[in-house]
Scaffold this motif. Structure first.
Motif, mmCIF file in Angstrom:
data_model
loop_
_atom_site.group_PDB
_atom_site.id
_atom_site.type_symbol
_atom_site.label_atom_id
_atom_site.label_comp_id
_atom_site.label_asym_id
_atom_site.label_seq_id
_atom_site.Cartn_x
_atom_site.Cartn_y
_atom_site.Cartn_z
ATOM 1 N N ASP A 76 0.857 -1.189 0.000
ATOM 2 C CA ASP A 76 0.000 0.000 0.000
ATOM 3 C C ASP A 76 0.895 1.242 0.000
ATOM 4 O O ASP A 76 1.645 1.466 0.942
ATOM 5 N N PRO A 77 0.841 2.065 -1.039
ATOM 6 C CA PRO A 77 1.720 3.235 -1.097
ATOM 7 C C PRO A 77 1.417 4.271 -0.008
ATOM 8 O O PRO A 77 2.241 5.119 0.273
ATOM 9 N N HIS A 78 0.272 4.160 0.631
ATOM 10 C CA HIS A 78 -0.100 5.117 1.677
ATOM 11 C C HIS A 78 0.222 4.616 3.082
ATOM 12 O O HIS A 78 0.033 5.347 4.049
ATOM 13 N N ASP A 79 0.688 3.383 3.192
ATOM 14 C CA ASP A 79 1.043 2.833 4.502
ATOM 15 C C ASP A 79 2.419 3.365 4.901
ATOM 16 O O ASP A 79 3.330 3.426 4.072
#
Length: 124
Positions: A76-79
């Motif tokens: 997940d690029p937002h994690d």
């Protein structure tokens, strides 16, 4: 591996106990091949010995779910967490564990045969 030890390893991953694969993934953001094989071997042990009960089934299912969630979060690029040590062939680890879990639930120990997989446990 003895059945009691296998049950302890499965329970430790279910409970995200320190140094279990699930704990290392969640708390330390580290993929440990040794911890992976320990969990895999534990599930394989109870499968080969036809050890089944509701509690063990829940522990295996939830431990596997935690493993998958941590892999998903890693991508997940937002994690904010980034997993250290995740091998490039992570999908082969996922496949091995998937077959172990399925072999347990479907009572098919033959699905654990090493020759089925590209990923092999290191010797020694």
């Amino acid at each position: 591996m003895h059945i009691q030890k296998a049950k302890e390893i499965i329970a430790a991953n279910y409970g995200t106990e320190e140094n279990s694969l699930c704990w290392l993934l969640y708390e330390e953001c580290v993929f440990s091949p040794a911890a992976f094989w320990e969990l895999y071997d534990a599930i394989a042990c109870v499968t080969r010995h036809s050890v089944r009960c509701e509690e063990l089934s829940a522990q295996i299912a939830i431990g596997y779910q935690r493993f998958l969630k941590e892999l998903i979060c890693h991508f997940d690029p937002h994690d904010v967490a980034v997993m250290d040590g995740l091998p490039e062939n992570w999908h082969e680890y996922m496949e091995r564990l998937d077959f172990a879990v399925r072999a347990y639930f479907e009572e098919r120990p033959e699905w654990l045969e090493d020759r089925r997989f590209d990923l092999q446990k290191p010797k020694g």
